[in-house]
Motif scaffolding. Structure first.
Motif, PDB file in Angstrom:
ATOM      1  N   ARG A 113       0.822  -1.209   0.000  1.00  0.00           N
ATOM      2  CA  ARG A 113       0.000   0.000   0.000  1.00  0.00           C
ATOM      3  C   ARG A 113       0.864   1.271   0.000  1.00  0.00           C
ATOM      4  NH1 ARG A 113      -5.167   0.040   2.691  1.00  0.00           N
ATOM      5  NH2 ARG A 113      -4.359  -1.472   4.185  1.00  0.00           N
TER       6      ARG A 113
ATOM      7  N   SER B  88       0.978  -6.671  -2.562  1.00  0.00           N
ATOM      8  CA  SER B  88       0.119  -7.097  -1.445  1.00  0.00           C
ATOM      9  C   SER B  88      -1.324  -6.820  -1.888  1.00  0.00           C
ATOM     10  CB  SER B  88       0.483  -6.343  -0.160  1.00  0.00           C
ATOM     11  OG  SER B  88       0.193  -4.979  -0.340  1.00  0.00           O
TER      12      SER B  88
ATOM     13  N   GLN C 123      -1.267 -10.495  -6.897  1.00  0.00           N
ATOM     14  CA  GLN C 123      -1.367 -10.559  -5.429  1.00  0.00           C
ATOM     15  C   GLN C 123      -0.665 -11.784  -4.851  1.00  0.00           C
ATOM     16  OE1 GLN C 123      -5.269  -9.866  -3.652  1.00  0.00           O
ATOM     17  NE2 GLN C 123      -4.737 -11.279  -2.008  1.00  0.00           N
TER      18      GLN C 123
ATOM     19  N   THR D  20      -4.830 -15.247  -0.023  1.00  0.00           N
ATOM     20  CA  THR D  20      -5.855 -15.300  -1.069  1.00  0.00           C
ATOM     21  C   THR D  20      -5.266 -14.932  -2.432  1.00  0.00           C
ATOM     22  OG1 THR D  20      -6.501 -13.133  -0.236  1.00  0.00           O
ATOM     23  CG2 THR D  20      -7.915 -14.962   0.337  1.00  0.00           C
TER      24      THR D  20
ATOM     25  N   SER E 170       3.514  -3.972   5.123  1.00  0.00           N
ATOM     26  CA  SER E 170       3.739  -4.113   6.565  1.00  0.00           C
ATOM     27  C   SER E 170       4.114  -5.525   7.004  1.00  0.00           C
ATOM     28  CB  SER E 170       2.485  -3.660   7.322  1.00  0.00           C
ATOM     29  OG  SER E 170       1.374  -4.434   6.895  1.00  0.00           O
TER      30      SER E 170
ATOM     31  N   SER F 255       1.689  -8.374   6.944  1.00  0.00           N
ATOM     32  CA  SER F 255       0.546  -8.998   7.633  1.00  0.00           C
ATOM     33  C   SER F 255       0.675 -10.517   7.530  1.00  0.00           C
ATOM     34  CB  SER F 255      -0.762  -8.558   6.963  1.00  0.00           C
ATOM     35  OG  SER F 255      -0.809  -9.082   5.650  1.00  0.00           O
TER      36      SER F 255
ATOM     37  N   GLN G 246      -1.492 -12.547   6.587  1.00  0.00           N
ATOM     38  CA  GLN G 246      -2.075 -13.029   5.323  1.00  0.00           C
ATOM     39  C   GLN G 246      -1.092 -12.853   4.168  1.00  0.00           C
ATOM     40  OE1 GLN G 246      -3.637 -10.765   7.291  1.00  0.00           O
ATOM     41  NE2 GLN G 246      -5.519 -11.738   8.001  1.00  0.00           N
TER      42      GLN G 246
ATOM     43  N   ASN H 185      11.044  -0.463   4.407  1.00  0.00           N
ATOM     44  CA  ASN H 185       9.859   0.136   5.035  1.00  0.00           C
ATOM     45  C   ASN H 185      10.313   1.323   5.883  1.00  0.00           C
ATOM     46  OD1 ASN H 185       7.496   0.524   6.827  1.00  0.00           O
ATOM     47  ND2 ASN H 185       6.796  -1.375   5.853  1.00  0.00           N
TER      48      ASN H 185
HETATM   49  C1  LIG Z   1      -9.233 -13.231   4.698  1.00  0.00           C
HETATM   50  C2  LIG Z   1      -8.157 -12.259   4.311  1.00  0.00           C
HETATM   51  C3  LIG Z   1      -7.300 -12.588   3.294  1.00  0.00           C
HETATM   52  C4  LIG Z   1      -6.271 -11.720   2.938  1.00  0.00           C
HETATM   53  N1  LIG Z   1      -5.414 -12.076   1.935  1.00  0.00           N
HETATM   54  C5  LIG Z   1      -4.358 -11.285   1.670  1.00  0.00           C
HETATM   55  C6  LIG Z   1      -3.394 -11.665   0.699  1.00  0.00           C
HETATM   56  O1  LIG Z   1      -3.515 -12.694   0.031  1.00  0.00           O
HETATM   57  N2  LIG Z   1      -2.353 -10.835   0.491  1.00  0.00           N
HETATM   58  C7  LIG Z   1      -2.170  -9.678   1.179  1.00  0.00           C
HETATM   59  O2  LIG Z   1      -1.159  -8.983   0.956  1.00  0.00           O
HETATM   60  N3  LIG Z   1      -3.087  -9.280   2.095  1.00  0.00           N
HETATM   61  C8  LIG Z   1      -4.188 -10.036   2.336  1.00  0.00           C
HETATM   62  N4  LIG Z   1      -5.101  -9.619   3.239  1.00  0.00           N
HETATM   63  C9  LIG Z   1      -4.990  -8.259   3.747  1.00  0.00           C
HETATM   64  C10 LIG Z   1      -4.034  -8.140   4.927  1.00  0.00           C
HETATM   65  O3  LIG Z   1      -4.713  -8.372   6.133  1.00  0.00           O
HETATM   66  C11 LIG Z   1      -3.404  -6.722   5.002  1.00  0.00           C
HETATM   67  O4  LIG Z   1      -4.436  -5.774   5.093  1.00  0.00           O
HETATM   68  C12 LIG Z   1      -2.547  -6.395   3.808  1.00  0.00           C
HETATM   69  O5  LIG Z   1      -1.594  -7.406   3.580  1.00  0.00           O
HETATM   70  C13 LIG Z   1      -1.813  -5.078   4.067  1.00  0.00           C
HETATM   71  O6  LIG Z   1      -1.126  -4.722   2.911  1.00  0.00           O
HETATM   72  P1  LIG Z   1       0.134  -3.747   3.013  1.00  0.00           P
HETATM   73  O7  LIG Z   1       1.161  -4.352   3.907  1.00  0.00           O
HETATM   74  O8  LIG Z   1       0.526  -3.404   1.633  1.00  0.00           O
HETATM   75  O9  LIG Z   1      -0.510  -2.440   3.649  1.00  0.00           O
HETATM   76  P2  LIG Z   1      -0.303  -1.786   5.087  1.00  0.00           P
HETATM   77  O10 LIG Z   1      -0.510  -2.790   6.177  1.00  0.00           O
HETATM   78  O11 LIG Z   1      -1.115  -0.566   5.116  1.00  0.00           O
HETATM   79  O12 LIG Z   1       1.244  -1.426   5.108  1.00  0.00           O
HETATM   80  C14 LIG Z   1       1.804  -0.407   4.343  1.00  0.00           C
HETATM   81  C15 LIG Z   1       3.253  -0.285   4.780  1.00  0.00           C
HETATM   82  O13 LIG Z   1       3.912   0.616   3.925  1.00  0.00           O
HETATM   83  C16 LIG Z   1       4.832   1.370   4.700  1.00  0.00           C
HETATM   84  N5  LIG Z   1       5.085   2.604   3.965  1.00  0.00           N
HETATM   85  C17 LIG Z   1       4.188   3.587   3.648  1.00  0.00           C
HETATM   86  N6  LIG Z   1       4.781   4.532   2.902  1.00  0.00           N
HETATM   87  C18 LIG Z   1       6.077   4.140   2.741  1.00  0.00           C
HETATM   88  C19 LIG Z   1       7.195   4.715   2.085  1.00  0.00           C
HETATM   89  N7  LIG Z   1       7.114   5.876   1.409  1.00  0.00           N
HETATM   90  N8  LIG Z   1       8.394   4.058   2.139  1.00  0.00           N
HETATM   91  C20 LIG Z   1       8.508   2.883   2.820  1.00  0.00           C
HETATM   92  N9  LIG Z   1       7.480   2.315   3.472  1.00  0.00           N
HETATM   93  C21 LIG Z   1       6.282   2.929   3.432  1.00  0.00           C
HETATM   94  C22 LIG Z   1       4.143   1.567   6.020  1.00  0.00           C
HETATM   95  O14 LIG Z   1       5.098   1.828   7.050  1.00  0.00           O
HETATM   96  C23 LIG Z   1       3.423   0.239   6.207  1.00  0.00           C
HETATM   97  O15 LIG Z   1       4.221  -0.673   6.940  1.00  0.00           O
HETATM   98  C24 LIG Z   1      -6.129 -10.478   3.608  1.00  0.00           C
HETATM   99  C25 LIG Z   1      -7.015 -10.151   4.644  1.00  0.00           C
HETATM  100  C26 LIG Z   1      -8.015 -11.026   4.983  1.00  0.00           C
HETATM  101  C27 LIG Z   1      -8.931 -10.673   6.113  1.00  0.00           C
END
Ligand SMILES: Cc1cc2nc3c(=O)[nH]c(=O)nc-3n(C[C@H](O)[C@H](O)[C@H](O)COP(=O)(O)OP(=O)(O)OC[C@H]3O[C@@H](n4cnc5c(N)ncnc54)[C@H](O)[C@@H]3O)c2cc1C
Length: 332
Positions: A219, A244, A258, A262, A277, A279, A281, A296
């Protein structure tokens, strides 16, 4: 139990070749069969697959059962379950292994039901218990947060194995083995489904599952433009680009990118996790990577707990500098 002997591998074939998981399973099956002091056999099913028997032997099989029939041209649940069941009843192996692939996921539970046994899906480690001689099947559980070891009380003991979790043996074309032909004995009218069309997924560059290096954005990448920066780096590293879930849900990149519970399950040599981050999942899809490098800006991000190397900082500064360095190294 004494009626059951040896290890049987179902070898998947695609486009006239053994798929990588087949050779990985043969490598793992060889070790299990040696630990039991029993034979390793492979099953090849399809149309025009007989020529691959020697390859299965070169990768470790003692015997190869070949079911070559025009009705097996495409994978169809009814026909394949039926022929693999037939071979299993003929061979009576104590262990049956297949890949945790689309085919394996479809075939294994149905076959287990027909053979009145159980199957453990998505294993990442297999071993023979030295005391009980039972197969110990290790798989990730609770979204990849823990690993559980299963054993089966029924025979054959069945497992599917995650792609890239095992290492193939070095191919040895001088290995000798036996090739046994089995009649499919299929009745076309009993095959209830038909493949009408196969649509090949369009992937630019390297497929996630085949990549040795993956650069994945989260994200924190902020939008589709950021993924272009990751793609530039990936191209230099001959890597695939993953994501992610949020970048896929937001439509920044296609869903096929992805990684996670999932999404796709990958196990490359190097996984570069950028602005995600970590997670549970997400980790469920990449924790099998040999090495994780995390970038990060939050030093407390969970991904650093999984990573072998970490860089704390803004990816917008780190990725361009890293890309330049890679260019420099490749040029020099
Ligand atoms: C049933 C279920 C299934 C799921 N399946 C999946 C799956 O298959 N895959 C999956 O990925 N997720 C899945 N999820 C979602 C999962 O729970 C998380 O919400 C998701 O993985 C978060 O994605 P993220 O780490 O990209 O985002 P976030 O958790 O929002 O993390 C973003 C990170 O980016 C960092 N960041 C922001 N800006 C910068 C920058 N400029 N430079 C460096 N770092 C930065 C932040 O510090 C933060 O750590 C599922 C959830 C459920 C409930």
């Amino acid at each position: 139990m004494s009626d059951y002997k040896g290890v049987m591998i179902y070898c998947e074939v695609a486009e006239g070749k053994l798929v990588a998981i087949a050779t990985e399973l043969l490598g793992c099956g060889r070790k299990l069969a040696d630990d039991l002091g029993e034979e390793l056999c492979a099953v090849l099913a399809g149309s025009g697959v007989s020529g691959l028997a020697q390859e299965a032997i070169a990768f470790g099989a003692d015997k190869v059962y070949v079911v070559d029939d025009a009705l097996l041209k495409e994978y169809e649940t009814d026909s394949y379950v039926s022929v693999i069941e037939k071979v299993a009843r003929q061979v009576m192996p104590q262990i049956i292994l297949m890949g945790q692939t689309n085919t394996g996921r479809d075939l294994a539970p149905r076959l287990a039901f027909r053979l009145e046994t159980a199957v453990t899906l998505d294993c990442v480690e297999l071993a023979i218990d030295p005391d009980s001689k039972l197969l110990q099947m290790t798989k990730p559980v609770y979204g990849g947060n823990a690993r559980a070891i299963f054993a089966s009380e029924s025979y054959p003991q069945m497992a599917t194995v995650r792609v890239k979790a095992m290492t193939p043996l070095e191919r040895d074309d001088s290995r000798k083995g036996e090739v046994i032909s089995v009649e499919a004995g299929l009745d076309a009218s009993a095959i209830r489904t038909k493949v009408l069309e196969t649509v090949v997924e369009e992937v630019e560059g390297i497929k996630l599952e085949d990549a040795n290096i993956i650069v994945t954005g989260g994200r924190g990448i902020g939008g589709p433009e950021g993924f272009e920066d990751l793609a530039q780096l990936a191209k230099l590293l001959k890597a695939a680009v993953g994501a992610s879930r949020p970048p896929c849900d937001n439509g920044w990149v296609p869903d096929t990118m992805q990684v996670g519970l999932t999404g796709r399950i990958v196990s490359p040599d190097l996984y570069i996790a950028v602005a995600l981050s970590g997670s549970s999942q997400h980790l469920a899809g990449c924790s099998g990577s040999k090495s994780i490098v995390a970038i990060n800006r939050d030093p407390e991000a969970n991904i650093f707990k999984e990573a072998s190397y970490g860089v704390v900082g803004d990816w917008k500064k780190i990725i361009p500098a890293f890309t330049e360095k890679v260019k420099e190294l490749l040029a020099g």
